[in-house]
Design a protein around this motif. Structure first.
Motif, PDB file in Angstrom:
ATOM      1  N   THR A  11      -2.991  -4.595   1.908  1.00 47.40           N
ATOM      2  CA  THR A  11      -3.925  -5.583   1.208  1.00 47.40           C
ATOM      3  C   THR A  11      -4.795  -6.038   2.207  1.00 47.40           C
ATOM      4  O   THR A  11      -5.766  -5.671   2.205  1.00 47.40           O
ATOM      5  CB  THR A  11      -3.502  -6.845   0.536  1.00 47.40           C
ATOM      6  N   ASN A 112      -9.754   1.018  -0.421  1.00 43.07           N
ATOM      7  CA  ASN A 112      -9.808  -0.271   0.262  1.00 43.07           C
ATOM      8  C   ASN A 112     -10.729  -0.136   1.467  1.00 43.07           C
ATOM      9  O   ASN A 112     -10.378   0.492   2.470  1.00 43.07           O
ATOM     10  CB  ASN A 112      -8.412  -0.704   0.703  1.00 43.07           C
ATOM     11  N   TYR A 324      -3.013   2.766  -0.862  1.00 48.11           N
ATOM     12  CA  TYR A 324      -4.390   2.408  -0.527  1.00 48.11           C
ATOM     13  C   TYR A 324      -5.038   3.530   0.279  1.00 48.11           C
ATOM     14  O   TYR A 324      -4.418   4.145   1.150  1.00 48.11           O
ATOM     15  CB  TYR A 324      -4.423   1.087   0.239  1.00 48.11           C
TER      16      TYR A 324
END
Length: 341
Positions: A11, A112, A324
């Motif tokens: 993240t 991402n 990701y």
């Protein structure tokens, strides 16, 4: 305190032989044995018939020195992957975990653009690493590695590497020819944090420079058949039995150049939260899968197979996890795997 390592992405033992022992670089051709598991028939692409004037490597035979190896294995019924969680209470997560590795990279992949670039730091000159045969750990292992990678502001120390045949992770349902996994660890607030940087292996015309000294060391465990000009065979036994742990010269600079520089892998990778792929199957591991594979010759690939056979844990359930992807896009290297294994 919870570690921030994954946030930026998601993240001298016994029997060691040192001093960079000069090892055999004899050219070889090889017919690889066939290894069969429940759902995989696995054979090396190296199927060249030995010709006069050539040589090829072979496993030294069924007899092995006695060592205290692992209590688990990759192919057995009682000690195989589907029963790892039953062998020890501490290994329960192998059967009951929700974030296990390896996985198939296909679903739940999100881009991402904030994923950071990868960089290894370490000695500028080659140093001695230790090769451990699968007799000890069921898979070819490289120990005593030096260097580190920064992850989320944490210095992750490079500890070891394992070489798997075929790859443990899949890409769109397919195995690659192999996978080399570099384990990094750090102590963060009293907790052991783990990061694995993994590169796929693909059979090609030659072996990448960063892997050549390791593969030369692998050959010291294998016997060699020589075929003279008249087609007569002679045999030379292995330099080492598999209980010996030979040293070889390892270069962090070459690994960084071949793995991170190839296909701009430093900014071209997948990442997800998973686990160790062997007991105790500990979770909370940050995985980085480099998109562009690294080359290995047919002969060297056959040597890996001859020594260790099938060393890949079955694919684990994704659950609700996401993978990701860096913003640099897909690498051609993973769009067309060599074999549909």
């Amino acid at each position: 305190k919870k570690s921030d390592v994954g946030k930026s992405f998601v993240t001298g033992g016994d029997n060691v032989k040192g001093s960079g022992y000069p090892i055999n670089h004899a050219a070889s051709d090889a017919d690889a044995p066939l290894f069969t598991t429940e759902d995989v028939a696995y054979q090396s692409p190296a199927t060249i018939v030995p010709s006069p004037g050539s040589s090829f490597h072979v496993h030294p035979g069924l007899w092995m020195p006695h060592v205290d190896g692992e209590e688990w294995d990759y192919l057995g019924d009682k000690r195989g992957p589907y029963n790892w969680g039953k062998l020890k209470r501490a290994w329960d997560v192998c059967s009951n975990g929700f974030n296990q590795s390896p996985i198939n990279i296909e679903l739940n992949v999100k881009r991402n653009e904030e994923l950071e670039s990868l960089r290894w730091f370490g000695p500028t000159h080659p140093y001695e690493a230790t090769l451990v045969s699968p007799l000890y750990k069921n898979v070819i292992t490289v120990e005593n590695l030096k260097g580190y990678m920064m992850a989320g502001g944490v210095k992750m120390h490079l500890r070891s590497a394992t070489v798997h045949t075929p790859s443990e992770h899949k890409f769109q349902g397919r195995h690659m020819d192999g996978e080399i996994q570099f384990l990094h660890t750090a102590d963060v607030g009293g907790s052991d944090v783990q990061l694995v940087v993994s590169a796929f292996l693909t059979v090609s015309d030659g072996t990448a420079p960063a892997l050549r000294t390791m593969m030369a060391a692998v050959k010291t465990f294998l016997g060699t058949y020589f075929v003279d000009k008249n087609g007569q065979y002679s045999y030379e036994g292995p330099l080492y039995q598999m209980d010996i742990k030979p040293s070889f010269w390892f270069s962090v600079a070459e690994i960084a150049e071949d793995l991170l520089g190839s296909g701009a892998n430093y900014a071209n990778y997948y990442t997800y939260y998973g686990s160790l792929t062997a007991p105790p199957c500990s979770e909370g591991v940050t995985w980085i899968l480099l998109k562009q594979p690294i080359a290995i010759s047919p002969t060297d690939h056959a040597d890996l197979l001859s020594l260790q056979g099938h060393t890949a844990r079955p694919i684990q359930a994704m659950g609700g996890r996401e993978v990701y992807d860096t913003a640099t896009g897909r690498s051609p290297g993973l769009e067309s795997p060599v074999h549909d294994w």
